[in-house]
Design a protein around this motif. Structure first.
Motif, PDB file in Angstrom:
ATOM      1  N   GLN A  45       0.832  -1.196   0.000  1.00 23.34           N
ATOM      2  CA  GLN A  45       0.000   0.000   0.000  1.00 23.34           C
ATOM      3  C   GLN A  45       0.873   1.255   0.000  1.00 23.34           C
ATOM      4  O   GLN A  45       0.603   2.211  -0.727  1.00 23.34           O
ATOM      5  N   THR A  46       1.944   1.247   0.783  1.00 20.47           N
ATOM      6  CA  THR A  46       2.855   2.387   0.836  1.00 20.47           C
ATOM      7  C   THR A  46       3.548   2.578  -0.502  1.00 20.47           C
ATOM      8  O   THR A  46       3.717   3.708  -0.968  1.00 20.47           O
ATOM      9  N   ALA A  47       3.945   1.481  -1.130  1.00 16.15           N
ATOM     10  CA  ALA A  47       4.617   1.573  -2.431  1.00 16.15           C
ATOM     11  C   ALA A  47       3.682   2.153  -3.492  1.00 16.15           C
ATOM     12  O   ALA A  47       4.108   2.956  -4.330  1.00 16.15           O
ATOM     13  N   LYS A  48       2.427   1.763  -3.454  1.00 21.07           N
ATOM     14  CA  LYS A  48       1.457   2.314  -4.411  1.00 21.07           C
ATOM     15  C   LYS A  48       1.301   3.816  -4.217  1.00 21.07           C
ATOM     16  O   LYS A  48       1.278   4.579  -5.178  1.00 21.07           O
ATOM     17  N   ALA A  49       1.207   4.240  -2.951  1.00 26.15           N
ATOM     18  CA  ALA A  49       1.064   5.674  -2.667  1.00 26.15           C
ATOM     19  C   ALA A  49       2.321   6.429  -3.088  1.00 26.15           C
ATOM     20  O   ALA A  49       2.246   7.525  -3.650  1.00 26.15           O
ATOM     21  N   ALA A  50       3.484   5.843  -2.824  1.00 21.27           N
ATOM     22  CA  ALA A  50       4.743   6.488  -3.209  1.00 21.27           C
ATOM     23  C   ALA A  50       4.863   6.567  -4.731  1.00 21.27           C
ATOM     24  O   ALA A  50       5.338   7.565  -5.272  1.00 21.27           O
ATOM     25  N   GLY A  51       4.437   5.519  -5.425  1.00 26.53           N
ATOM     26  CA  GLY A  51       4.468   5.528  -6.888  1.00 26.53           C
ATOM     27  C   GLY A  51       3.564   6.607  -7.458  1.00 26.53           C
ATOM     28  O   GLY A  51       3.945   7.314  -8.397  1.00 26.53           O
ATOM     29  N   LYS A  52       2.389   6.752  -6.879  1.00 24.01           N
ATOM     30  CA  LYS A  52       1.471   7.790  -7.333  1.00 24.01           C
ATOM     31  C   LYS A  52       2.088   9.164  -7.083  1.00 24.01           C
ATOM     32  O   LYS A  52       2.049  10.038  -7.956  1.00 24.01           O
ATOM     33  N   GLY A  53       2.674   9.355  -5.899  1.00 26.59           N
ATOM     34  CA  GLY A  53       3.313  10.631  -5.575  1.00 26.59           C
ATOM     35  C   GLY A  53       4.478  10.931  -6.504  1.00 26.59           C
ATOM     36  O   GLY A  53       4.641  12.065  -6.969  1.00 26.59           O
ATOM     37  N   ALA A  54       5.274   9.909  -6.804  1.00 27.50           N
ATOM     38  CA  ALA A  54       6.408  10.104  -7.712  1.00 27.50           C
ATOM     39  C   ALA A  54       5.934  10.470  -9.113  1.00 27.50           C
ATOM     40  O   ALA A  54       6.523  11.321  -9.780  1.00 27.50           O
ATOM     41  N   GLY A  55       4.869   9.840  -9.568  1.00 27.92           N
ATOM     42  CA  GLY A  55       4.306  10.166 -10.880  1.00 27.92           C
ATOM     43  C   GLY A  55       3.808  11.601 -10.936  1.00 27.92           C
ATOM     44  O   GLY A  55       4.038  12.324 -11.914  1.00 27.92           O
TER      45      GLY A  55
END
Length: 138
Positions: A45-55
């Motif tokens: 879940q954290t990785a998904k949120a971080a990926g969205k933030g990075a995008g």
């Protein structure tokens, strides 16, 4: 008044120590598997949120780049009215050259100041000496 044993006490009295230890081991193993599964879910879940933030940050960087590009063109055009088109392009290029030189200088100083992991390196260097002493004491 008589003491009535609880179900846990009855089970403890009627079950062998080996069975109790086996049960505890199984419960601890189950608990550890559940904790690992929970950690995986949280990290996913954290990785998904971080990926969205990075995008989103990447999109902001591209948009910012375009804004800077068009501001540069507008500045070049405005200077063109004052000093001529060829000279205005040269002035804008010199300004960007100065900015690049300052950023390069600061970046190089920042990289030179980076120490890495000095405490870890020092600790790792001590390991062979520590092992050598233990072998001599045997």
């Amino acid at each position: 008044m008589t003491d009535i044993p609880t179900p846990s006490e009855e089970k403890a009295a009627s079950t062998s120590l080996g069975d109790l230890l086996s049960e505890v081991t199984r419960d601890v193993s189950t608990l550890m598997r559940q904790e690992v599964a929970l950690a995986k879910a949280e990290l996913s879940q954290t990785a998904k949120a971080a990926g969205k933030g990075a995008g989103l940050l990447g999109g902001a960087a591209v948009t910012g780049h375009f804004a800077l590009l068009f501001l540069t063109i507008a500045g070049w055009w405005a200077l063109g009215y004052l000093i001529g088109n060829a000279w205005s392009g040269l002035v804008v290029a010199v300004i960007y050259g100065i900015i690049a030189a300052v950023l390069y200088s600061k970046g190089r100083k920042a990289l030179a100041a980076a120490e890495g992991a000095p405490q870890t390196i020092e600790t790792v260097k001590e390991i062979p000496e520590t092992l050598k002493r233990n072998e001599e004491n045997r």
